[in-house]
Enzyme design. Structure first.
Site, PDB file in Angstrom:
ATOM      1  N   ASP B  12       0.863  -1.175   0.000  1.00 55.56           N
ATOM      2  CA  ASP B  12       0.000   0.000   0.000  1.00 55.56           C
ATOM      3  C   ASP B  12       0.901   1.227   0.000  1.00 55.56           C
ATOM      4  OD1 ASP B  12      -2.166  -1.644   0.090  1.00 55.56           O
ATOM      5  OD2 ASP B  12      -2.706  -1.222   2.165  1.00 55.56           O
ATOM      6  N   ASP B 131     -13.797  -4.683  -2.629  1.00 58.12           N
ATOM      7  CA  ASP B 131     -13.739  -4.692  -1.158  1.00 58.12           C
ATOM      8  C   ASP B 131     -15.128  -5.074  -0.684  1.00 58.12           C
ATOM      9  OD1 ASP B 131     -11.102  -3.765  -1.091  1.00 58.12           O
ATOM     10  OD2 ASP B 131     -11.737  -1.676  -1.181  1.00 58.12           O
TER      11      ASP B 131
END
Lengths: 194, 252
Positions: B12, B131
């Site tokens: 990330d 997600d």
């Protein structure tokens, strides 16, 4: 060494440029027939769709240029398929330099496209010098060239097919050596030292 | 031997640095993305994913520059994502040297984007990131890094996205992410069996058996993890050796 990467409407050229830079080669990217013909080695990369790529090559006259090449030439992925005689991808006649037809994976082969690392074996070409049998390389493709007289490496995805082909000065790999770690780098080095 | 299962460390990225969010909230820096990515490639990572986790809200030009640095230095495939909302965004990132891009929120808001990307760049480089969270008995799609719930059902969404041209699904269970209690095995299996493209399972890896479970029972084609690798809790060579010992085909 004068290495030329053929510029056309298929992607992934930058990855090949960077892979060559990692082994100390500054390649030229060109669609100029004179520049391509003058190269010591030619790389014909490709990620994309066969019929639109063939159309583009014909429009630019690059089909004739590629067919006229005498120096070692390496087709990668779609580049490999375009060197063959025909592709089922939108039913297109390709360059015909390697007498092999390109077919769509049957649904029974598994998920399509095949994405990931698969192993190559039956290696018989100087481009695989010092590459151990069953080395892993990276594939991303939905169409394949069957096993045939010009096969210099095989792999299996539901069925056994050509991971690499060779006819005369034309070498072709279905996988992406530029993304296949140290093994891929060695294959590129082998090609460049032909 | 068949196609191998892939292990994918995820980095990330925030402001050019690698970070890992726990449940998408608390964020801690863990290092230079190119350095970390190279290390993972050398240790046997099969692919890498770089997610620009703040791209939806912040400027992203530095991310494209980072993508080029990654492509120059790393010799395995990598996917980039985070805040991608247009064909132009994708064009910039692919030209910068990315192999694949992942789309998430923007594709839910405008599913036609998937079709446009697949037509222009090919399905092989279009990864749909989802997600998802289990809400009132159903897996529901969330947007903007898990901040915004939708009414879209995950199973329906992935099938539609594949019909539109998505070439791969990156499936993150928000209920599992950061817990280290294991992947969402049942969810992964349901998605993997309902689509014709590879599925990357994400969220929840805590030990090596979790990977065995998600490959064998979850039918995942690849498994993604972040902090486990960043903090050295599991080393890639150990994980791959373990998977092979359990009969999972991996590249060693």
């Amino acid at each position: 060494m004068n290495v030329v990467i053929i510029k056309y409407n298929a992607g992934n050229i930058r990855s090949v440029i960077f892979a060559l830079e990692r082994i100390g080669i500054k390649a030229t990217v060109s669609d100029d027939p004179q520049v391509i013909k003058a190269a010591d080695k030619v790389i014909f990369p490709g990620v994309g769709e066969a019929s639109s790529a063939m159309l583009y090559l014909k429009e630019k006259g690059l089909d004739k240029v590629i067919c006229s090449l005498q120096q070692p030439t390496l087709g990668i992925c779609l580049g490999m398929q375009l060197l063959c005689s025909h592709s089922e991808e939108n039913d297109v006649d390709c360059l015909g330099l390697i007498p092999q037809k390109v077919k769509k994976f049957p649904a029974s082969a598994g998920k399509v496209p095949q994405i990931g690392w698969n192993d190559i074996s039956g290696l018989k070409s100087p481009i695989f010098a010092n590459i151990p049998e069953h080395s892993y390389v990276y594939f991303v493709h939905g169409y394949y060239a069957a096993y045939g007289a010009n096969t210099i490496a095989t792999t299996t995805y539901g069925l056994e097919y050509s991971a690499a082909l060779q006819k005369d000065n034309f070498f072709a790999v279905q996988f992406h050596p530029e993304k296949s770690g140290d093994v891929g780098q060695k294959i590129l080095e082998n090609f460049l030292s032909l | 031997m068949p196609l191998t299962k892939r292990i994918i460390p995820c980095l990330d990225i925030k402001d050019g640095q690698t970070v890992k969010g726990i449940n998408f909230v608390n964020i801690q820096a863990v290092g230079d993305p190119v350095e970390l990515g190279s290390r993972y490639a050398q240790m046997g990572a099969d692919e890498l994913v770089f997610l620009d986790i703040t791209a939806t809200h912040e400027k992203r030009k530095t991310f494209a520059e980072l993508v080029t640095r990654i492509a120059q230095h790393i010799n395995i495939p990598f996917t980039v994502g985070g805040g991608i909302s247009s064909v132009d965004d994708v064009s910039v990132l692919l030209n910068a040297g990315a192999d694949k891009i992942s789309v998430n929120s923007a594709a839910v808001r405008n599913p036609q984007l998937i079709n446009d990307l697949a037509k222009q760049f090919g399905s092989q480089c279009v990864v749909l990131a989802v997600d998802t969270k289990f809400v009132n008995g159903e897996w529901i799609v969330f947007l903007n890094g898990g901040r915004i719930p939708t009414e879209v059902r995950t199973y329906e969404w992935v099938k539609r996205a594949v019909d539109l041209g998505a070439g791969e699904i990156l499936l993150t269970s928000m209920d599992h992410d950061g817990t280290k209690a294991g992947f969402a095995v049942e969810l992964t299996r349901m998605v993997s069996e309902s689509v014709s493209v590879p599925v990357i399972a994400s969220g929840g890896a805590g030990n090596m058996d979790h990977f065995v479970d998600v490959f064998e029972q979850g039918k995942a084609d690849a498994a993604l993890a972040a902090s486990l690798f960043h903090y050295g809790e599991i080393e890639l060579p150990d994980l791959k050796g373990y998977l092979r010992s359990k009969g999972v085909e991996v590249r060693i």
